[in-house]
Every structure is written in structure tokens, then in C-alpha cells.
Design a protein around this motif. Structure first.
Motif, PDB file in Angstrom:
ATOM      1  N   THR A   3      -2.481  13.870  -7.186  1.00  0.00           N
ATOM      2  CA  THR A   3      -1.873  12.863  -6.327  1.00  0.00           C
ATOM      3  C   THR A   3      -1.172  11.750  -7.108  1.00  0.00           C
ATOM      4  O   THR A   3      -0.099  11.295  -6.709  1.00  0.00           O
ATOM      5  CB  THR A   3      -2.926  12.253  -5.386  1.00  0.00           C
ATOM      6  N   GLU A   4      -1.769  11.293  -8.194  1.00  0.00           N
ATOM      7  CA  GLU A   4      -1.129  10.217  -8.955  1.00  0.00           C
ATOM      8  C   GLU A   4       0.131  10.714  -9.651  1.00  0.00           C
ATOM      9  O   GLU A   4       1.119   9.983  -9.758  1.00  0.00           O
ATOM     10  CB  GLU A   4      -2.113   9.626  -9.962  1.00  0.00           C
TER      11      GLU A   4
ATOM     12  N   GLN B 241       9.644   8.461   1.201  1.00  0.00           N
ATOM     13  CA  GLN B 241       8.922   7.294   1.687  1.00  0.00           C
ATOM     14  C   GLN B 241       7.774   7.715   2.614  1.00  0.00           C
ATOM     15  O   GLN B 241       6.691   7.127   2.576  1.00  0.00           O
ATOM     16  CB  GLN B 241       9.884   6.349   2.432  1.00  0.00           C
ATOM     17  N   LYS B 242       8.002   8.738   3.425  1.00  0.00           N
ATOM     18  CA  LYS B 242       6.938   9.230   4.299  1.00  0.00           C
ATOM     19  C   LYS B 242       5.795   9.835   3.477  1.00  0.00           C
ATOM     20  O   LYS B 242       4.619   9.639   3.797  1.00  0.00           O
ATOM     21  CB  LYS B 242       7.497  10.260   5.274  1.00  0.00           C
TER      22      LYS B 242
ATOM     23  N   LEU C 140       0.287   9.176   1.167  1.00  0.00           N
ATOM     24  CA  LEU C 140      -0.598   9.027   0.014  1.00  0.00           C
ATOM     25  C   LEU C 140      -1.343   7.696   0.083  1.00  0.00           C
ATOM     26  O   LEU C 140      -2.539   7.622  -0.214  1.00  0.00           O
ATOM     27  CB  LEU C 140       0.201   9.123  -1.286  1.00  0.00           C
ATOM     28  N   ASP C 141      -0.645   6.642   0.481  1.00  0.00           N
ATOM     29  CA  ASP C 141      -1.279   5.329   0.584  1.00  0.00           C
ATOM     30  C   ASP C 141      -2.378   5.319   1.652  1.00  0.00           C
ATOM     31  O   ASP C 141      -3.366   4.585   1.532  1.00  0.00           O
ATOM     32  CB  ASP C 141      -0.230   4.259   0.927  1.00  0.00           C
ATOM     33  N   LEU C 142      -2.184   6.155   2.668  1.00  0.00           N
ATOM     34  CA  LEU C 142      -3.153   6.219   3.761  1.00  0.00           C
ATOM     35  C   LEU C 142      -4.255   7.246   3.503  1.00  0.00           C
ATOM     36  O   LEU C 142      -5.086   7.505   4.358  1.00  0.00           O
ATOM     37  CB  LEU C 142      -2.447   6.559   5.076  1.00  0.00           C
ATOM     38  N   GLY C 143      -4.223   7.836   2.291  1.00  0.00           N
ATOM     39  CA  GLY C 143      -5.273   8.771   1.913  1.00  0.00           C
ATOM     40  C   GLY C 143      -4.965  10.202   2.251  1.00  0.00           C
ATOM     41  O   GLY C 143      -5.835  11.076   2.115  1.00  0.00           O
TER      42      GLY C 143
END
Length: 269
Positions: A226-227, A250-251, A256-259
Motif C-alpha cells: 500500500t505505501e 485521487q479516488k 487508501l486514506d480510508l483504509g
């Protein structure tokens, strides 16, 4: 066959254009793009800005969108009619305009048509190009074979045939970045992520465009890296992603930010 747009740059002889004529193989957007380039280099800051508009293939039709205020947003050059339509609408949306809609699809004016009718026009263009590519590939046009293989790979269709066409193209130009990227997408769609990663690394050593970097990121995400995927998506944005590609990235970053993330998805394009 009069025209065969191609989303991928290639050394193959195309009917309307040759990416080699643009002289862009030396442009870099991914930092160190020499023989020692590795996946981990995605974390380094890019040293140059990719001239993405020059990279995209020149063709003789465009698309146009219009908002409720009557402002028009033209797209082109673009690799395909469908891509130009998506770019035009996305450019309108990025301007925070209201009522963005396509009004021209290739050479066809669709102003006043409903969404279903516009999609029918776009499907007609797509079917025509696919049929022309199929006939040209049979006749030995490796550019057409690569285009058709990519078309199948993006949609996750006929992957066995896509792999055959891709390997046929690679026999002619085994180091061509566009042909390699197509093959990498097919491997990705087949769930062969480790093999795909190796191919995408080769692609980005040779031509680290926004689209190529994003494909690497998609595959990294599917592998659970993921990173690495996050860094690659950000790199693709810095490399001059098109409006449509930028929206897709962006989506993915938001997910990723939301897990979310970690599973194979529709390839960014």
C-alpha cells in the motif's frame, strides 16, 4: 483502415502517427530512470516535469464538453475518441462548472442527445476501432495487435487472446515500453502480480509516463504494497496525469486514506 489510435507509444509503424517522431523517449518524470531504477525509487522526488501533452498521440479528431453557462471545454489530441470525451468532461468538472456534458464525440455532434444516445455513439466508435484493429492485426500490423491487446486488458476481456496478441507484438519489439506495458496489464488482470511488477519496472525504466507509473501503482496495490502504491500514485500525479487519470488516482488515494485498497481493480488509464 484509415486510422488506428493507440493509447501506448510504440515503435510499430502506425497508420497516422509514430510516437518516435515526437522524440520523447528521453523525457523523465520518475527521478532516476537509468538501468538501476528499482521500485523503491518511487519514494524519491521526481527531478523533471513530464511534458504529458506532447507525449499523448496526435489524432485528427477531438471531443468537446459544455457546461450550463455555455463554456466549452475541448479535449485533444487524445489517444482515442472515448478518452477525449472523458478528458473533456473531466476538464469541465475540474473547473467546478455545473451541468458538464459531452457535446461532441469525435466528428459527431451530440449536443441535445441524452446520455444513453451519447453512449451509443461512443460505443459505435469503439466497435469500429476494435474491428479495424482486429483486421489489421490479422494482416500483421503489430501496432494494431498491441492496441487490441490493450483494449482487451483494460476491460478484462478475452485475456487469452490479449496475451497472444501482446506476445506477437513483443516478438517484433521486445523492449518497446508501450508493448511491455500492455503485457504487464494483461498479467495484472490475470492475477500474476509478481510477473506484472517485473514488467512494469522495465516499462518505467524506459518511459516513466503518468499512465505507466499508475499501472505500476495498481499492481503494487493488488500485491498489498500500500505505501508503495501510494507513493507511485502521487508520482503519477506529479508526472502530469490527464484529467481522467488524475480523478481516478485521487479516488484510489482517498480509498487508501480510508483504509481501503489492496485488491485488484480496473486499471487506471
Amino acid at each position: 483502415m484509415n486510422s488506428l489510435p493507440d493509447r501506448h507509444p510504440s515503435k510499430f509503424k502506425m497508420l497516422r502517427f509514430s510516437v518516435l517522431s515526437l522524440g520523447l523517449l528521453g523525457l523523465a518524470a520518475c527521478g532516476d530512470t537509468g538501468p538501476k531504477w528499482e521500485a523503491q525509487d518511487m519514494f524519491a522526488a521526481p527531478t523533471q516535469q513530464k511534458l504529458d501533452d506532447r507525449y499523448r498521440a496526435m489524432i485528427d479528431f477531438k471531443a468537446m464538453a459544455r457546461d450550463d453557462a455555455g463554456t466549452e471545454y475541448a479535449a485533444g489530441p487524445s489517444a482515442t475518441v472515448m478518452g477525449a470525451v472523458e478528458d473533456a468532461v473531466a476538464t469541465c468538472q475540474q473547473a467546478n462548472a455545473i451541468g458538464c456534458k459531452a457535446v461532441r464525440v469525435g466528428l459527431t455532434w451530440v449536443d441535445g442527445l441524452d446520455q444513453q444516445a451519447i453512449e451509443s455513439v461512443m460505443a459505435s466508435y469503439r466497435d469500429t476501432m476494435t474491428a479495424e484493429a482486429y483486421q489489421a492485426a490479422i494482416q500483421g500490423n503489430m501496432g494494431a495487435a498491441n492496441w487490441l491487446a490493450y483494449h482487451y486488458a483494460v476491460r478484462g476481456e478475452n485475456l487469452g487472446e490479449a496475451e497472444r496478441l501482446s506476445k506477437q507484438a513483443l516478438q517484433v519489439a521486445p523492449d518497446d515500453p508501450g508493448a511491455l506495458d500492455t503485457y504487464g496489464l494483461i498479467l495484472y488482470r490475470q492475477g500474476r502480480y509478481q510477473q506484472a511488477e517485473e514488467v512494469f519496472i522495465r516499462v518505467n525504466k524506459a518511459m516513466p509516463t503518468a499512465e505507466h507509473i499508475a499501472h505500476f501503482a495498481d499492481n503494487a496495490l493488488a500485491m498489498g504494497k500500500t505505501e508503495m502504491a501510494r507513493a507511485a500514485y502521487q508520482r503519477a500525479l506529479q508526472a502530469g496525469a490527464s484529467p481522467v487519470l488524475s480523478q481516478t488516482i485521487q479516488k484510489r488515494l482517498l480509498a487508501l486514506d480510508l483504509g481501503g485498497g489492496g485488491s485488484a481493480a480496473q486499471p487506471t488509464q
